[in-house]
Design a protein around this motif. Structure first.
Motif, PDB file in Angstrom:
ATOM      1  N   ALA A 192       3.179  35.896 -46.671  1.00  0.00           N
ATOM      2  CA  ALA A 192       2.111  36.475 -45.850  1.00  0.00           C
ATOM      3  C   ALA A 192       1.484  35.438 -44.927  1.00  0.00           C
ATOM      4  CB  ALA A 192       1.039  37.098 -46.741  1.00  0.00           C
ATOM      5  N   LEU A 193       1.536  34.171 -45.308  1.00  0.00           N
ATOM      6  CA  LEU A 193       1.020  33.095 -44.455  1.00  0.00           C
ATOM      7  C   LEU A 193       2.045  32.672 -43.405  1.00  0.00           C
ATOM      8  CD1 LEU A 193      -0.713  30.833 -47.154  1.00  0.00           C
ATOM      9  CD2 LEU A 193      -1.791  32.496 -45.617  1.00  0.00           C
ATOM     10  N   LEU A 194       3.313  32.793 -43.730  1.00  0.00           N
ATOM     11  CA  LEU A 194       4.366  32.354 -42.820  1.00  0.00           C
ATOM     12  C   LEU A 194       4.684  33.386 -41.740  1.00  0.00           C
ATOM     13  CD1 LEU A 194       6.834  30.775 -45.407  1.00  0.00           C
ATOM     14  CD2 LEU A 194       5.374  29.550 -43.798  1.00  0.00           C
ATOM     15  N   ARG A 195       4.666  34.650 -42.094  1.00  0.00           N
ATOM     16  CA  ARG A 195       5.111  35.696 -41.168  1.00  0.00           C
ATOM     17  C   ARG A 195       4.404  35.657 -39.812  1.00  0.00           C
ATOM     18  NH1 ARG A 195       7.872  40.478 -41.056  1.00  0.00           N
ATOM     19  NH2 ARG A 195       7.057  42.059 -39.615  1.00  0.00           N
ATOM     20  N   PRO A 196       3.063  35.532 -39.758  1.00  0.00           N
ATOM     21  CA  PRO A 196       2.408  35.550 -38.431  1.00  0.00           C
ATOM     22  C   PRO A 196       2.798  34.386 -37.524  1.00  0.00           C
ATOM     23  CG  PRO A 196       0.821  35.987 -40.185  1.00  0.00           C
ATOM     24  CD  PRO A 196       2.079  35.508 -40.841  1.00  0.00           C
ATOM     25  N   THR A 197       3.378  33.336 -38.096  1.00  0.00           N
ATOM     26  CA  THR A 197       3.737  32.164 -37.288  1.00  0.00           C
ATOM     27  C   THR A 197       5.186  32.186 -36.826  1.00  0.00           C
ATOM     28  OG1 THR A 197       4.520  30.750 -39.123  1.00  0.00           O
ATOM     29  CG2 THR A 197       2.134  30.848 -38.749  1.00  0.00           C
ATOM     30  N   ALA A 198       5.929  33.245 -37.156  1.00  0.00           N
ATOM     31  CA  ALA A 198       7.370  33.254 -36.916  1.00  0.00           C
ATOM     32  C   ALA A 198       7.723  33.125 -35.438  1.00  0.00           C
ATOM     33  CB  ALA A 198       7.988  34.521 -37.499  1.00  0.00           C
ATOM     34  N   SER A 199       6.915  33.698 -34.552  1.00  0.00           N
ATOM     35  CA  SER A 199       7.234  33.611 -33.123  1.00  0.00           C
ATOM     36  C   SER A 199       7.136  32.188 -32.598  1.00  0.00           C
ATOM     37  CB  SER A 199       6.314  34.532 -32.316  1.00  0.00           C
ATOM     38  OG  SER A 199       6.672  35.885 -32.503  1.00  0.00           O
ATOM     39  N   ALA A 200       6.463  31.312 -33.324  1.00  0.00           N
ATOM     40  CA  ALA A 200       6.330  29.914 -32.903  1.00  0.00           C
ATOM     41  C   ALA A 200       7.450  29.043 -33.446  1.00  0.00           C
ATOM     42  CB  ALA A 200       4.976  29.360 -33.332  1.00  0.00           C
ATOM     43  N   GLY A 201       8.443  29.643 -34.120  1.00  0.00           N
ATOM     44  CA  GLY A 201       9.607  28.898 -34.570  1.00  0.00           C
ATOM     45  C   GLY A 201       9.290  27.760 -35.525  1.00  0.00           C
ATOM     46  N   ALA A 202       9.986  26.630 -35.342  1.00  0.00           N
ATOM     47  CA  ALA A 202       9.811  25.488 -36.237  1.00  0.00           C
ATOM     48  C   ALA A 202       8.378  24.986 -36.218  1.00  0.00           C
ATOM     49  CB  ALA A 202      10.771  24.371 -35.842  1.00  0.00           C
ATOM     50  N   ARG A 203       7.775  24.950 -35.048  1.00  0.00           N
ATOM     51  CA  ARG A 203       6.387  24.478 -34.957  1.00  0.00           C
ATOM     52  C   ARG A 203       5.462  25.326 -35.819  1.00  0.00           C
ATOM     53  NH1 ARG A 203       2.600  26.428 -31.636  1.00  0.00           N
ATOM     54  NH2 ARG A 203       4.177  27.494 -30.372  1.00  0.00           N
ATOM     55  N   GLY A 204       5.624  26.640 -35.755  1.00  0.00           N
ATOM     56  CA  GLY A 204       4.771  27.523 -36.524  1.00  0.00           C
ATOM     57  C   GLY A 204       5.065  27.462 -38.007  1.00  0.00           C
ATOM     58  N   MET A 205       6.335  27.483 -38.358  1.00  0.00           N
ATOM     59  CA  MET A 205       6.709  27.501 -39.761  1.00  0.00           C
ATOM     60  C   MET A 205       6.333  26.207 -40.476  1.00  0.00           C
ATOM     61  SD  MET A 205       8.202  30.260 -40.973  1.00  0.00           S
ATOM     62  CE  MET A 205       8.180  31.842 -40.140  1.00  0.00           C
ATOM     63  N   ILE A 206       6.632  25.077 -39.868  1.00  0.00           N
ATOM     64  CA  ILE A 206       6.313  23.792 -40.496  1.00  0.00           C
ATOM     65  C   ILE A 206       4.807  23.573 -40.528  1.00  0.00           C
ATOM     66  CG2 ILE A 206       6.550  21.285 -40.246  1.00  0.00           C
ATOM     67  CD1 ILE A 206       9.393  21.875 -39.160  1.00  0.00           C
ATOM     68  N   GLY A 207       4.129  24.053 -39.512  1.00  0.00           N
ATOM     69  CA  GLY A 207       2.675  23.963 -39.524  1.00  0.00           C
ATOM     70  C   GLY A 207       2.076  24.733 -40.671  1.00  0.00           C
ATOM     71  N   ALA A 208       2.574  25.937 -40.919  1.00  0.00           N
ATOM     72  CA  ALA A 208       2.040  26.766 -41.992  1.00  0.00           C
ATOM     73  C   ALA A 208       2.450  26.259 -43.373  1.00  0.00           C
ATOM     74  CB  ALA A 208       2.501  28.211 -41.805  1.00  0.00           C
ATOM     75  N   ALA A 209       3.672  25.747 -43.480  1.00  0.00           N
ATOM     76  CA  ALA A 209       4.189  25.347 -44.796  1.00  0.00           C
ATOM     77  C   ALA A 209       3.807  23.928 -45.199  1.00  0.00           C
ATOM     78  CB  ALA A 209       5.709  25.485 -44.816  1.00  0.00           C
ATOM     79  N   PHE A 210       3.626  23.038 -44.195  1.00  0.00           N
ATOM     80  CA  PHE A 210       3.370  21.638 -44.499  1.00  0.00           C
ATOM     81  C   PHE A 210       2.106  21.087 -43.847  1.00  0.00           C
ATOM     82  CE2 PHE A 210       7.899  22.088 -45.297  1.00  0.00           C
ATOM     83  CZ  PHE A 210       8.086  21.370 -46.477  1.00  0.00           C
ATOM     84  N   GLY A 211       1.480  21.862 -42.992  1.00  0.00           N
ATOM     85  CA  GLY A 211       0.259  21.405 -42.339  1.00  0.00           C
ATOM     86  C   GLY A 211       0.489  20.297 -41.330  1.00  0.00           C
ATOM     87  N   LEU A 212       1.699  20.218 -40.775  1.00  0.00           N
ATOM     88  CA  LEU A 212       2.022  19.170 -39.817  1.00  0.00           C
ATOM     89  C   LEU A 212       2.183  19.744 -38.419  1.00  0.00           C
ATOM     90  CD1 LEU A 212       4.650  17.002 -41.748  1.00  0.00           C
ATOM     91  CD2 LEU A 212       2.206  16.572 -41.468  1.00  0.00           C
ATOM     92  N   LYS A 213       1.813  18.944 -37.408  1.00  0.00           N
ATOM     93  CA  LYS A 213       2.008  19.291 -36.009  1.00  0.00           C
ATOM     94  C   LYS A 213       3.164  18.458 -35.454  1.00  0.00           C
ATOM     95  CE  LYS A 213      -2.891  20.371 -35.406  1.00  0.00           C
ATOM     96  NZ  LYS A 213      -4.144  20.040 -34.656  1.00  0.00           N
ATOM     97  N   PRO A 214       3.721  18.872 -34.310  1.00  0.00           N
ATOM     98  CA  PRO A 214       4.885  18.148 -33.772  1.00  0.00           C
ATOM     99  C   PRO A 214       4.669  16.656 -33.575  1.00  0.00           C
ATOM    100  CG  PRO A 214       4.668  20.248 -32.673  1.00  0.00           C
ATOM    101  CD  PRO A 214       3.450  20.105 -33.548  1.00  0.00           C
ATOM    102  N   GLN A 215       3.438  16.239 -33.301  1.00  0.00           N
ATOM    103  CA  GLN A 215       3.181  14.815 -33.079  1.00  0.00           C
ATOM    104  C   GLN A 215       2.962  14.038 -34.376  1.00  0.00           C
ATOM    105  OE1 GLN A 215       1.263  17.364 -32.181  1.00  0.00           O
ATOM    106  NE2 GLN A 215      -0.926  16.922 -32.361  1.00  0.00           N
TER     107      GLN A 215
END
Length: 231
Positions: free
Chosen positions: A45-68
Motif C-alpha cells: 500500500a505504501l509502494l503502489r502510489p509511487t509506481a509511476s516514478a519508477g526506481a526513484r519512487g520505489m527506492i524512495g518508499a522502500a529505503f528512504g533514499l533519493k537519487p543524490q
C-alpha cells in the motif's frame, strides 16, 4: 473539467498507471532488494502510489533514499535487474483499457505510448501485456529529455505524422499533464491510476476521468459533435 473541442486524430498514453497496472511487479522487484538484505518487505500500500516514478519512487518508499544519496545507484541497478528478470508476472491492463483501445481503433484514430520507462523494460513488456500494436512507442531514453519535458510527446506526434495539437495525452502523474500542456496537446488525467503525491484536481488537466471507459465516452462525444458541425 472543460468540454471537448476539436476531436483528436491520435490518443497518446503514459504506460505505468495509465494503460497498465505494473505496480505489483515493480513492488516485488524492490522488496526483493529488502529481503536480500534481511529486511521485511515494504507494505504494498505504501509502494503502489509511487509506481509511476519508477526506481526513484520505489527506492524512495522502500529505503528512504533519493537519487543524490549514497547507496542509491547500487540499489537502482539491483532494482533494474530484479525487475527485468520478472517484468510481467503480475502486470496487466487496467479494466476497460482493451475496450478503450478497440474503440479508438474503430473510430479510425491512432494511439501510442509515451513513457519515462527505459526502452530496456518497455520493449519486452508491451507484447507480454497486449500492447504490441501501438502506433508509436517513445520510451524514457528515446529522446534527450524525459517528461515533464515535452520532447517525448513531440517525438510521438512526429512519428504519427501529426501536429501536436491533433493529439490528446493521457496520464496518471503531474509530469504527464505538464508535458502534454507544454507540447500543446489536450490533456487527460486518469483518476484510475497511481496519481502519486499530488491531488489530480490540482494538475490543471483539461479533463479528469475516473475510468478508461469514461475516456471512450468523451472521445465519442467529441467525434459526434464534430460530425454534427460538419453536417
Amino acid at each position: 473539467m472543460s468540454l471537448p473541442t476539436t476531436p483528436p486524430r491520435a490518443i497518446l498514453f503514459d504506460l505505468d498507471g495509465t494503460l497498465a497496472d505494473t505496480a505489483p511487479d515493480l513492488a516485488a522487484a524492490v522488496n526483493l532488494l529488502r529481503t536480500a538484505r534481511g529486511l521485511a518487505p515494504t507494505d504494498y500500500a505504501l509502494l503502489r502510489p509511487t509506481a509511476s516514478a519508477g526506481a526513484r519512487g520505489m527506492i524512495g518508499a522502500a529505503f528512504g533514499l533519493k537519487p543524490q544519496d549514497e547507496g542509491f545507484v547500487a540499489l537502482r541497478d539491483g532494482f533494474f535487474d530484479n525487475y527485468q528478470a520478472a517484468i510481467a508476472v503480475h502486470s496487466s491492463l487496467f479494466d476497460g483499457v482493451p475496450e478503450l483501445l478497440a474503440g479508438i481503433e474503430q473510430a479510425g484514430l491512432a494511439w501510442g505510448i509515451v513513457t519515462n520507462k527505459p526502452a530496456r523494460f518497455t520493449d519486452p513488456l508491451l507484447p507480454q501485456i497486449g500492447l504490441q500494436h501501438a502506433g508509436c512507442v517513445v520510451s524514457g531514453d528515446t529522446t534527450a529529455h524525459a517528461k515533464p519535458h515535452p520532447a517525448p510527446l513531440l517525438e510521438a506526434a512526429s512519428r504519427l505524422g501529426l501536429a501536436p495539437e491533433q493529439c490528446w495525452y493521457v496520464g496518471d502523474d503531474l509530469r504527464d499533464i505538464q508535458a502534454g500542456s507544454a507540447a500543446g496537446m489536450r490533456t487527460v488525467a486518469c483518476g484510475w491510476g497511481y496519481c502519486g503525491p499530488h491531488e489530480p484536481l490540482a494538475w490543471n488537466a483539461d479533463h479528469l476521468l475516473a475510468s478508461p471507459l469514461n475516456l471512450l465516452e468523451l472521445l465519442r462525444q467529441s467525434l459526434a459533435g464534430d460530425a454534427e458541425l460538419a453536417a
